[in-house]
Motif scaffolding. Structure first.
Motif, PDB file in Angstrom:
ATOM      1  N   PRO A 122       0.823  -1.210   0.000  1.00 24.65           N
ATOM      2  CA  PRO A 122       0.000   0.000   0.000  1.00 24.65           C
ATOM      3  C   PRO A 122       0.860   1.265   0.000  1.00 24.65           C
ATOM      4  O   PRO A 122       1.818   1.370   0.758  1.00 24.65           O
ATOM      5  N   GLY A 123       0.534   2.176  -0.889  1.00 24.37           N
ATOM      6  CA  GLY A 123       1.247   3.441  -0.985  1.00 24.37           C
ATOM      7  C   GLY A 123       2.443   3.418  -1.921  1.00 24.37           C
ATOM      8  O   GLY A 123       3.111   4.445  -2.085  1.00 24.37           O
ATOM      9  N   ALA A 124       2.710   2.264  -2.564  1.00 25.80           N
ATOM     10  CA  ALA A 124       3.832   2.198  -3.506  1.00 25.80           C
ATOM     11  C   ALA A 124       3.570   3.155  -4.663  1.00 25.80           C
ATOM     12  O   ALA A 124       2.465   3.209  -5.203  1.00 25.80           O
ATOM     13  N   VAL A 125       4.569   3.930  -5.033  1.00 32.49           N
ATOM     14  CA  VAL A 125       4.441   4.939  -6.083  1.00 32.49           C
ATOM     15  C   VAL A 125       4.500   4.272  -7.461  1.00 32.49           C
ATOM     16  O   VAL A 125       5.258   3.332  -7.683  1.00 32.49           O
ATOM     17  N   SER A 126       3.671   4.777  -8.382  1.00 38.15           N
ATOM     18  CA  SER A 126       3.628   4.256  -9.742  1.00 38.15           C
ATOM     19  C   SER A 126       3.550   5.419 -10.725  1.00 38.15           C
ATOM     20  O   SER A 126       2.979   6.471 -10.408  1.00 38.15           O
ATOM     21  N   ASP A 127       4.093   5.222 -11.916  1.00 37.06           N
ATOM     22  CA  ASP A 127       4.013   6.242 -12.960  1.00 37.06           C
ATOM     23  C   ASP A 127       2.680   6.211 -13.701  1.00 37.06           C
ATOM     24  O   ASP A 127       2.361   7.145 -14.442  1.00 37.06           O
ATOM     25  N   VAL A 128       1.912   5.135 -13.508  1.00 40.04           N
ATOM     26  CA  VAL A 128       0.627   4.966 -14.202  1.00 40.04           C
ATOM     27  C   VAL A 128      -0.425   4.512 -13.191  1.00 40.04           C
ATOM     28  O   VAL A 128      -0.091   3.977 -12.138  1.00 40.04           O
ATOM     29  N   PRO A 129      -1.715   4.706 -13.503  1.00 33.21           N
ATOM     30  CA  PRO A 129      -2.752   4.188 -12.618  1.00 33.21           C
ATOM     31  C   PRO A 129      -2.567   2.674 -12.464  1.00 33.21           C
ATOM     32  O   PRO A 129      -2.313   1.973 -13.447  1.00 33.21           O
TER      33      PRO A 129
END
Length: 192
Positions: A122-129
């Motif tokens: 949970p909360g991991a950053v992503s460049d896309v949805p």
């Protein structure tokens, strides 16, 4: 209208038990706030009326786990719009990772629910949805074998309720009662 403190205490327990068993119950998804003032909607999975304990499922990688382990104070708010009833709870939370209760909760979950623990934390950053799930499990039910790594991320959040605040809205006059459950359950009427 409920008129006695004993009836209200029984009503609270009944509502929490039904919230755990009935996903259509408005209290099934209350707001849970941790000591860092972060709040989120969670699903009530079980309620033990004997110990006044609620059970939720969580991911051990969730930021709330660190917060709860450093300060276990939590607040929970649920609202039943149809009944015009607000229930505010305060308690002490704990995280369990590998106890028989956790094993049982995992065993009683279906594979679609378990797959949530396969992906990014949970909360991991992503460049896309993203759902955070591995692409091969988007809309697909994993096998028991594919879920083996997910179990290490699964935990339960237990909240022992110490105070319950029952607030009924009514055009004839609101009613409110507060119970100190940690001290044996004494209740008192308070002004809304």
């Amino acid at each position: 209208m409920i008129e006695t403190l004993d009836d209200i205490r029984a009503d609270i327990a009944s509502r929490l038990a039904d919230a755990a068993a009935n996903r259509r119950n408005p209290l099934h998804t209350p707001i849970v706030a941790t000591s860092d003032t972060d709040a989120r909607v969670m699903v009530v999975r079980a309620f033990d009326a004997g110990s006044w304990t609620l059970r939720f499922h969580t991911d051990v990688r969730s930021p709330k786990v660190v917060v709860i382990e450093s300060n276990p104070a939590v607040g929970i708010v649920g609202y039943d719009r149809g009944e015009k009833l607000q229930l505010r709870l305060r308690g002490t939370a704990s995280i369990e990772r590998s106890t028989p209760l956790v094993d049982s909760a995992w065993a009683n979950s279906d594979n679609f629910a378990r797959r949530c623990y396969l992906g990014e934390g949970p909360g991991a950053v992503s460049d896309v949805p993203t759902s955070g799930l591995p692409k091969r499990f988007e809309g697909v039910e994993p096998t028991d074998e594919e879920l083996l790594p997910a179990r290490t991320n699964f935990a339960i959040l237990l909240v022992r309720i110490e105070r319950a605040d029952w607030f009924s809205l009514a055009h004839t006059g609101h009613r409110r009662a507060v119970f100190d459950l940690a001290d044996g359950g004494g209740g008192r009427w308070v002004s809304p």
